[in-house]
Design a protein around this motif. Sequence first.
Motif, PDB file in Angstrom:
ATOM      1  N   ASP A  48       0.804  -1.229   0.000  1.00  0.00           N
ATOM      2  CA  ASP A  48       0.000   0.000   0.000  1.00  0.00           C
ATOM      3  C   ASP A  48       0.831   1.270   0.000  1.00  0.00           C
ATOM      4  N   LYS A  49       2.139   1.138  -0.114  1.00  0.00           N
ATOM      5  CA  LYS A  49       3.017   2.306  -0.062  1.00  0.00           C
ATOM      6  C   LYS A  49       3.489   2.682  -1.465  1.00  0.00           C
ATOM      7  N   ASP A  50       4.144   3.831  -1.559  1.00  0.00           N
ATOM      8  CA  ASP A  50       4.751   4.246  -2.831  1.00  0.00           C
ATOM      9  C   ASP A  50       6.083   3.512  -2.938  1.00  0.00           C
ATOM     10  N   VAL A  51       6.147   2.532  -3.827  1.00  0.00           N
ATOM     11  CA  VAL A  51       7.336   1.692  -3.926  1.00  0.00           C
ATOM     12  C   VAL A  51       8.164   2.092  -5.146  1.00  0.00           C
ATOM     13  N   TYR A  52       9.473   2.201  -4.921  1.00  0.00           N
ATOM     14  CA  TYR A  52      10.431   2.526  -5.973  1.00  0.00           C
ATOM     15  C   TYR A  52      11.473   1.416  -5.999  1.00  0.00           C
ATOM     16  N   ILE A  53      11.901   1.054  -7.184  1.00  0.00           N
ATOM     17  CA  ILE A  53      12.858  -0.035  -7.333  1.00  0.00           C
ATOM     18  C   ILE A  53      14.096   0.485  -8.056  1.00  0.00           C
ATOM     19  N   LEU A  54      15.259   0.314  -7.417  1.00  0.00           N
ATOM     20  CA  LEU A  54      16.534   0.727  -7.997  1.00  0.00           C
ATOM     21  C   LEU A  54      17.514  -0.424  -7.812  1.00  0.00           C
ATOM     22  N   VAL A  55      17.730  -1.179  -8.884  1.00  0.00           N
ATOM     23  CA  VAL A  55      18.634  -2.332  -8.810  1.00  0.00           C
ATOM     24  C   VAL A  55      19.761  -2.156  -9.819  1.00  0.00           C
ATOM     25  N   ASP A  56      20.768  -2.997  -9.697  1.00  0.00           N
ATOM     26  CA  ASP A  56      21.943  -2.900 -10.562  1.00  0.00           C
ATOM     27  C   ASP A  56      21.587  -3.100 -12.034  1.00  0.00           C
ATOM     28  N   ALA A  57      22.376  -2.497 -12.899  1.00  0.00           N
ATOM     29  CA  ALA A  57      22.185  -2.615 -14.347  1.00  0.00           C
ATOM     30  C   ALA A  57      22.993  -3.800 -14.858  1.00  0.00           C
ATOM     31  N   ASP A  58      22.717  -4.979 -14.303  1.00  0.00           N
ATOM     32  CA  ASP A  58      23.378  -6.199 -14.758  1.00  0.00           C
ATOM     33  C   ASP A  58      22.330  -7.308 -14.857  1.00  0.00           C
ATOM     34  N   ASP A  59      22.757  -8.491 -15.237  1.00  0.00           N
ATOM     35  CA  ASP A  59      21.798  -9.584 -15.445  1.00  0.00           C
ATOM     36  C   ASP A  59      21.005  -9.921 -14.189  1.00  0.00           C
ATOM     37  N   SER A  60      21.681 -10.019 -13.051  1.00  0.00           N
ATOM     38  CA  SER A  60      20.952 -10.381 -11.831  1.00  0.00           C
ATOM     39  C   SER A  60      19.999  -9.257 -11.417  1.00  0.00           C
ATOM     40  N   GLY A  61      20.413  -8.006 -11.634  1.00  0.00           N
ATOM     41  CA  GLY A  61      19.534  -6.883 -11.332  1.00  0.00           C
ATOM     42  C   GLY A  61      18.302  -6.877 -12.216  1.00  0.00           C
ATOM     43  N   GLU A  62      18.496  -7.163 -13.501  1.00  0.00           N
ATOM     44  CA  GLU A  62      17.364  -7.193 -14.426  1.00  0.00           C
ATOM     45  C   GLU A  62      16.412  -8.348 -14.111  1.00  0.00           C
ATOM     46  N   SER A  63      16.971  -9.473 -13.709  1.00  0.00           N
ATOM     47  CA  SER A  63      16.163 -10.629 -13.327  1.00  0.00           C
ATOM     48  C   SER A  63      15.309 -10.294 -12.093  1.00  0.00           C
ATOM     49  N   LEU A  64      15.928  -9.643 -11.129  1.00  0.00           N
ATOM     50  CA  LEU A  64      15.226  -9.222  -9.921  1.00  0.00           C
ATOM     51  C   LEU A  64      14.149  -8.199 -10.270  1.00  0.00           C
ATOM     52  N   ARG A  65      14.472  -7.270 -11.165  1.00  0.00           N
ATOM     53  CA  ARG A  65      13.504  -6.247 -11.577  1.00  0.00           C
ATOM     54  C   ARG A  65      12.259  -6.893 -12.198  1.00  0.00           C
ATOM     55  N   LYS A  66      12.480  -7.906 -13.048  1.00  0.00           N
ATOM     56  CA  LYS A  66      11.337  -8.597 -13.679  1.00  0.00           C
ATOM     57  C   LYS A  66      10.445  -9.248 -12.623  1.00  0.00           C
ATOM     58  N   GLN A  67      11.068  -9.868 -11.647  1.00  0.00           N
ATOM     59  CA  GLN A  67      10.314 -10.518 -10.580  1.00  0.00           C
ATOM     60  C   GLN A  67       9.525  -9.473  -9.775  1.00  0.00           C
ATOM     61  N   LEU A  68      10.156  -8.370  -9.476  1.00  0.00           N
ATOM     62  CA  LEU A  68       9.488  -7.312  -8.714  1.00  0.00           C
ATOM     63  C   LEU A  68       8.371  -6.660  -9.520  1.00  0.00           C
ATOM     64  N   LYS A  69       8.547  -6.577 -10.844  1.00  0.00           N
ATOM     65  CA  LYS A  69       7.484  -6.018 -11.701  1.00  0.00           C
ATOM     66  C   LYS A  69       6.216  -6.860 -11.597  1.00  0.00           C
ATOM     67  N   ARG A  70       6.410  -8.174 -11.536  1.00  0.00           N
ATOM     68  CA  ARG A  70       5.250  -9.073 -11.397  1.00  0.00           C
ATOM     69  C   ARG A  70       4.585  -8.904 -10.035  1.00  0.00           C
ATOM     70  N   GLU A  71       5.389  -8.823  -8.992  1.00  0.00           N
ATOM     71  CA  GLU A  71       4.862  -8.761  -7.630  1.00  0.00           C
ATOM     72  C   GLU A  71       4.333  -7.385  -7.254  1.00  0.00           C
ATOM     73  N   LEU A  72       4.960  -6.361  -7.788  1.00  0.00           N
ATOM     74  CA  LEU A  72       4.587  -4.974  -7.472  1.00  0.00           C
ATOM     75  C   LEU A  72       4.372  -4.195  -8.768  1.00  0.00           C
ATOM     76  N   PRO A  73       3.272  -4.473  -9.469  1.00  0.00           N
ATOM     77  CA  PRO A  73       3.062  -3.855 -10.783  1.00  0.00           C
ATOM     78  C   PRO A  73       2.955  -2.332 -10.750  1.00  0.00           C
ATOM     79  N   ASN A  74       2.623  -1.756  -9.606  1.00  0.00           N
ATOM     80  CA  ASN A  74       2.468  -0.308  -9.525  1.00  0.00           C
ATOM     81  C   ASN A  74       3.734   0.413  -9.078  1.00  0.00           C
TER      82      ASN A  74
END
Length: 111
Positions: A48-74
């Motif tokens: 219910d909070k304003d969530v921001y995602i800042l992860v590394d610009a590498d393969d593991s960061g992008e993989s994590l970002r994809k997972q977080l996009k699914r879980e936290l679409p907003n």
Amino acid sequence: MDEKVLIVEGTNDRKRVKQVLEEDVDIVCTYGTLSAEKLENLILPIEDKDVYILVDADDSGESLRKQLKRELPNATHLYTLKGYGQVETTPHEYLAQVLRGYFLVKEMFKQ
């Protein structure tokens, strides 16, 4: 509710971001991966909070970002440059530029 949460990968990323931020923000570390249990403990309290995602610009960061996009679409996704690679090695000035539109940054990093 205007509570902000910033998700980063590790404690060095959190330290780096805190050096730039003027406001007190809840910064959550994923430590690189998200198990089902970690997801539940991490995601449920911040849905219910304003969530921001800042992860590394590498393969593991992008993989994590994809997972977080699914879980936290907003969530709002923030990016460092591929050339900097990791959040912890991103220059303070650039980090401030990335965060500025969403968070208060320290005066010394304002342009």
